[in-house]
Structure formats: structure tokens, C-alpha cells
Design an enzyme around this catalytic site. Structure first.
Site, PDB file in Angstrom:
ATOM      1  CE  LYS A  14      -2.326  -0.909   3.777  1.00  0.00           C
ATOM      2  NZ  LYS A  14      -1.591  -2.152   4.156  1.00  0.00           N
ATOM      3  NE  ARG A  89      -4.329   2.094  12.365  1.00  0.00           N
ATOM      4  CZ  ARG A  89      -3.354   1.585  11.631  1.00  0.00           C
ATOM      5  NH1 ARG A  89      -3.490   0.385  11.117  1.00  0.00           N
ATOM      6  NH2 ARG A  89      -2.245   2.266  11.415  1.00  0.00           N
ATOM      7  NE  ARG A 124      10.748  -5.633   4.914  1.00  0.00           N
ATOM      8  CZ  ARG A 124       9.704  -4.792   4.944  1.00  0.00           C
ATOM      9  NH1 ARG A 124       9.334  -4.152   3.856  1.00  0.00           N
ATOM     10  NH2 ARG A 124       9.039  -4.607   6.067  1.00  0.00           N
ATOM     11  NE  ARG A 157      12.906  -3.223   9.521  1.00  0.00           N
ATOM     12  CZ  ARG A 157      11.790  -2.496   9.493  1.00  0.00           C
ATOM     13  NH1 ARG A 157      11.750  -1.327  10.073  1.00  0.00           N
ATOM     14  NH2 ARG A 157      10.709  -2.939   8.875  1.00  0.00           N
ATOM     15  NE  ARG A 168       3.128  -4.948  11.088  1.00  0.00           N
ATOM     16  CZ  ARG A 168       3.872  -4.639  10.008  1.00  0.00           C
ATOM     17  NH1 ARG A 168       4.998  -5.296   9.770  1.00  0.00           N
ATOM     18  NH2 ARG A 168       3.477  -3.693   9.183  1.00  0.00           N
TER      19      ARG A 168
END
Length: 218
Positions: A14, A89, A124, A157, A168
Site C-alpha cells: 500500500k 482501521r 528482508r 529487524r 500484525r
């Protein structure tokens, strides 16, 4: 004018699409977090209310957020519209936005399956000193686990660890995914309703942006 809401799970792309849209239509991307910080810094009446609530450890109410949104979209840089970043949200926030008479032109959903999100984000690796980001599959460093420029160790991370990503995603499914149905139903209701469109976010970035921009210009 284009007022746009982007929906989709964390890691769906997004943010990347929002940057492309802001340039194409010359509209700002606005987030409730940025609005809150700005209102508090400027010492506006809404900012003072928000600060006193936050200082007491409370959550800022949807009503206050909606008033912040209305004040923000009345500013000159939103004359051509805006992209809402991470807002609404929840269904109550979306309903409050509609009840407040804030018209939305387009709702764009970028859909990506959970397992693709986990693979995309958990792969990542970053170089903390420079901010350079790699991916173990899509953009690997020349030497595994090492930064191309300095040879220093790359790190994963906390946000990119699988457990964090799944947490999440669970929050998204529990709180935000219901907005898909809310806006689909609203789009079918006809008069003054936003256009709703869904896109496959597993495609190449430029392919997704081509389809999204075509929809926004339709």
C-alpha cells in the site's frame, strides 16, 4: 478531486502504491499519527484535547480523530483530494467518517495472501548504519548476510520476524479486514458512494500501479 482509501494487509504494498498515486494526482498522503503530532505541536484546540488524553494514557476517541480528519482535509494541499494512510482501521471509524459527511471517491483493496506476506517481509535484511535493505530471495546481497558496500553483518529487524508479522496479520484480520465488506456494501448502495476495486498485490509493482491508476482515472 480524489479522496482515496487504500485497504490491504501489512506488507501488501500500500505504501508503494500510495507514493505513486500522490505523484500522479498531486495529492497528499495523510495519516492519523501525523495529524495528531501536527495538532499537538501547533497547539490547536483539538491538539490540546488529544495531548491531555494521551498524557493520561488514554486512547484518542474516534470522534476526535474524525474532527482532526475534517480539519486536515480542509487545508489547501487537500484541494485536489488526499490518500488516507492507515485510516479508517475499524467499522466504527468508517461509519463515523460517513456520518460526518466526508465523501470518499475510491476505495482500493490490494489483496495478498498471508503466506506471501510472510515470505515477502520475513526475507528482508537491513544494514543498520546505511539503511540499505536486501531480500534473501528477491534482492540478495552478493555475500549472504553481508552488506555489499561495507561487508558488515546484515540484521533482521524485529518487525520483519515471522512471529511479529503473523501478529500484525492477525490484528488486520480481526480489526480492519471487515472494512472490505463495509465498503463493498457501500459501493453497491449507489448514490454518493465510493467506487470499490480489488487488485492482486502479488503482481509486479508496476503492473499493480498501472491497474490502480486506470481505475482511479475511470
Amino acid at each position: 478531486m480524489k479522496r482515496i482509501i487504500l485497504l490491504g494487509p501489512p506488507g501488501a504494498g500500500k505504501g508503494t502504491q500510495a507514493q505513486i498515486i500522490t505523484k500522479e494526482f498531486n495529492i497528499p498522503q495523510i495519516s492519523t499519527g501525523d495529524m495528531l503530532r501536527a495538532a499537538i505541536k501547533e497547539g490547536t484546540e483539538l491538539g490540546k484535547q488529544a495531548k491531555s488524553i494521551m498524557d493520561a494514557g488514554g486512547l484518542v476517541s474516534d470522534d476526535l480523530i474524525i474532527n482532526l480528519v475534517k480539519a486536515r482535509i480542509a487545508q489547501p494541499d487537500c484541494a485536489n483530494g488526499c490518500i488516507f494512510d492507515g485510516f479508517p482501521r475499524t467499522i466504527p471509524q468508517a461509519q463515523a467518517l460517513a456520518d460526518a459527511g466526508v465523501h470518499i471517491d475510491n476505495v482500493v483493496e490490494i489483496a495478498v495472501p498471508d503466506e506471501d506476506i510472510v515470505s515477502r517481509l520475513s526475507g528482508r535484511r537491513s544494514h543498520p548504519a546505511s539503511g540499505r535493505v536486501y531480500h534473501v530471495v528477491y534482492n540478495p546481497p552478493k555475500v549472504a548476510g553481508k552488506d555489499d558496500e561495507t561487508g558488515e553483518d546484515l540484521v533482521q529487524r524485529e518487525d520483519d520476524k515471522e512471529d511479529t508479522i503473523r501478529d500484525r496479520l492477525a490484528t488486520y484480520h480481526n480489526q480492519t479486514e471487515a472494512l472490505v465488506g463495509f465498503y463493498q456494501d457501500l459501493a453497491k448502495s449507489g448514490q454518493n458512494a465510493p467506487r470499490y476495486a480489488k487488485f492482486d498485490g502479488t503482481q509486479a509493482i508496476d503492473k499493480v500501479s498501472e491497474q490502480v491508476l486506470a481505475e482511479l482515472k475511470a
